[in-house]
Design a protein around this motif. Structure first.
Motif, mmCIF file in Angstrom:
data_model
loop_
_atom_site.group_PDB
_atom_site.id
_atom_site.type_symbol
_atom_site.label_atom_id
_atom_site.label_comp_id
_atom_site.label_asym_id
_atom_site.label_seq_id
_atom_site.Cartn_x
_atom_site.Cartn_y
_atom_site.Cartn_z
ATOM 1 N N PRO A 101 4.031 -10.660 -19.892
ATOM 2 C CA PRO A 101 4.298 -12.083 -20.086
ATOM 3 C C PRO A 101 3.060 -12.940 -19.882
ATOM 4 N N VAL A 102 3.056 -14.082 -20.569
ATOM 5 C CA VAL A 102 1.927 -15.009 -20.489
ATOM 6 C C VAL A 102 2.484 -16.426 -20.447
ATOM 7 N N PRO B 272 5.770 -25.224 -27.680
ATOM 8 C CA PRO B 272 5.921 -23.782 -27.451
ATOM 9 C C PRO B 272 5.882 -22.915 -28.700
ATOM 10 N N VAL B 273 6.409 -23.388 -29.804
ATOM 11 C CA VAL B 273 6.396 -22.557 -31.013
ATOM 12 C C VAL B 273 4.953 -22.315 -31.466
ATOM 13 N N TYR B 274 4.077 -23.274 -31.232
ATOM 14 C CA TYR B 274 2.664 -23.080 -31.561
ATOM 15 C C TYR B 274 1.974 -22.220 -30.509
ATOM 16 N N HIS B 275 2.314 -22.425 -29.239
ATOM 17 C CA HIS B 275 1.752 -21.573 -28.187
ATOM 18 C C HIS B 275 2.093 -20.107 -28.439
ATOM 19 N N ARG B 276 3.289 -19.851 -28.924
ATOM 20 C CA ARG B 276 3.702 -18.470 -29.223
ATOM 21 C C ARG B 276 2.796 -17.870 -30.294
ATOM 22 N N ALA B 277 2.449 -18.667 -31.310
ATOM 23 C CA ALA B 277 1.562 -18.171 -32.365
ATOM 24 C C ALA B 277 0.169 -17.899 -31.807
ATOM 25 N N LEU B 278 -0.319 -18.796 -30.942
ATOM 26 C CA LEU B 278 -1.664 -18.637 -30.383
ATOM 27 C C LEU B 278 -1.780 -17.413 -29.480
ATOM 28 N N THR B 279 -0.708 -17.083 -28.786
ATOM 29 C CA THR B 279 -0.760 -15.983 -27.806
ATOM 30 C C THR B 279 -0.212 -14.675 -28.370
ATOM 31 N N ALA B 280 -0.029 -14.609 -29.676
ATOM 32 C CA ALA B 280 0.612 -13.432 -30.285
ATOM 33 C C ALA B 280 -0.091 -12.133 -29.928
ATOM 34 N N GLY B 281 -1.409 -12.150 -29.776
ATOM 35 C CA GLY B 281 -2.140 -10.916 -29.514
ATOM 36 C C GLY B 281 -2.377 -10.618 -28.053
#
Length: 362
Positions: free
Chosen positions: A163-164, A150-159
């Motif tokens: 909610p996603v 999840p911490v990486y998913h958060r970086a990928l979806t930053a833009g």
């Protein structure tokens, strides 16, 4: 920093190796990726080690486990060298390797999780500092030790508009939810490809249901599906995690190969639908990564049962095969900096936690 991530999942299909450039925060630039499939013999040896590990009450070495670990380390060293050669990058320019290893048993309810693979061996053989054993500290503190992506998913979806949700369909499925307020929630949804792969291999000899063709020719047995969904895991609150062995294909015994594949694929889809109902908000988008995104029958069933249109990560320019390995590289950089990789909302840890054993290069 240049970082390599190495992932070998519970599907035992091979090693994913990814090279990224990242600051461990908002900047991520994927650079290279390769998949290194296991031979049939290697896959059988790792599967046998997993069966052995599940009989233990705690992690401990045995000749079978030691041999499997040595096999795993050799295969990962080989994958790193091939990745670097293909990328045209020198090992001296890489700051860290994130080495997941191979999960042979995951028992957070008993206070332990077990990933074989020796980070010190990898560091010595590659000349690159290697971070390994990224789950144990979280489990020791009372967390589930999973999911960690999840911490990486958060970086990928930053833009992206929130909610996603990101649904990772590997051997086991897991979902990451980033709320309107930035809240991060994650948990394992249930089996993803694991049960379907086991069924297909047992009934047809193939490793997986290519393009969902076998399931497409079958009918879902609703009685079997209902029985499988009557499992306490689905009613338990998040955060929560699974071992691949927590569910089996046994309820589908007696079905035809096609009907069994259809029913188990529907089980994966319904597990995802149940997971969405546990989220505080309905996501605007459902982005799918992992091998399951390549199964159009599975995606269609997920769409039918969730009411959302699942989007493969490639629609956003991601490499859905590489996401997990990239995440391990990203977390290794965070571990070097003492930054957290797990959180109360993702693993149930009591506080944001960093983790990992840092093995310096020789």
């Amino acid at each position: 920093m240049l970082a390599i991530g190495l992932m070998s999942g519970t599907s035992l299909d091979g090693i994913d190796a990814a090279l990224i450039e990242t600051d461990g925060d908002a900047y991520v630039k994927p650079l290279a990726f390769r998949g290194e499939p296991y031979s049939d013999a290697a896959r059988a040896q790792l599967a046998a080690a997993t069966v052995t590990a599940l009989t233990y009450d705690k992690p401990r070495p045995s000749p079978e486990i030691v041999a499997a670990t040595e096999l795993l380390d050799r295969a990962h060293v080989f994958a790193v060298h091939k990745l670097l050669r293909e990328a045209g990058v020198d090992a001296a320019d890489v700051g860290v390797i994130g080495y997941h290893g191979q999960t042979v048993a995951h028992r957070p309810d008993r206070g332990w999780t077990w990933q074989i693979g020796d980070g010190a061996v990898l560091a010595q053989a590659t000349g690159i500092t290697t971070v390994s054993d990224l789950r144990s500290a979280d489990v020791a503190a009372g967390g589930q030790g999973a999911p960690l992506l999840p911490v990486y998913h958060r970086a990928l979806t930053a833009g992206l508009e929130k909610p996603v949700a990101v649904l990772n369909l590997g051997g086991v499925g897991n979902i990451t939810f980033v709320g309107s307020d930035g809240a991060l929630i994650a948990f394992d949804t249930g089996p993803a490809n694991g049960l379907v792969d086991s069924w297909v291999e047992a009934t047809t000899g193939a490793r997986f249901d290519a393009d969902g063709a076998l399931a497409a020719g079958g009918r879902v047995d609703e009685a079997v599906l209902t029985a499988m969904l009557d499992h306490p895991y689905f009613d338990s609150p998040a955060p929560k995690s699974l071992d691949r062995s927590d569910f089996t294909v046994q309820p589908a015994r007696g079905l035809s190969p096609a009907d069994g594949a259809a029913t188990l694929t529907a089980f994966t889809a319904e597990s995802a639908a149940l997971a969405l109902r546990q989220l505080p908000e309905r996501p605007r988008r459902l982005i799918v990564v992992g091998g399951g995104r390549l199964n159009p029958v599975m995606l269609a069933m997920i769409g039918d049962r969730t009411g959302l249109s699942p989007e493969a990560g490639e629609s956003l320019g991601w490499n859905g095969d590489a996401t997990e390995a990239e995440g391990w590289a990203y977390m290794a950089v965070r571990a070097l900096g003492g930054e957290p990789i797990s959180f109360p909302g993702t693993t149930g840890a009591p506080k944001p936690m960093t983790a990992g054993k840092i093995n310096p290069a020789a």
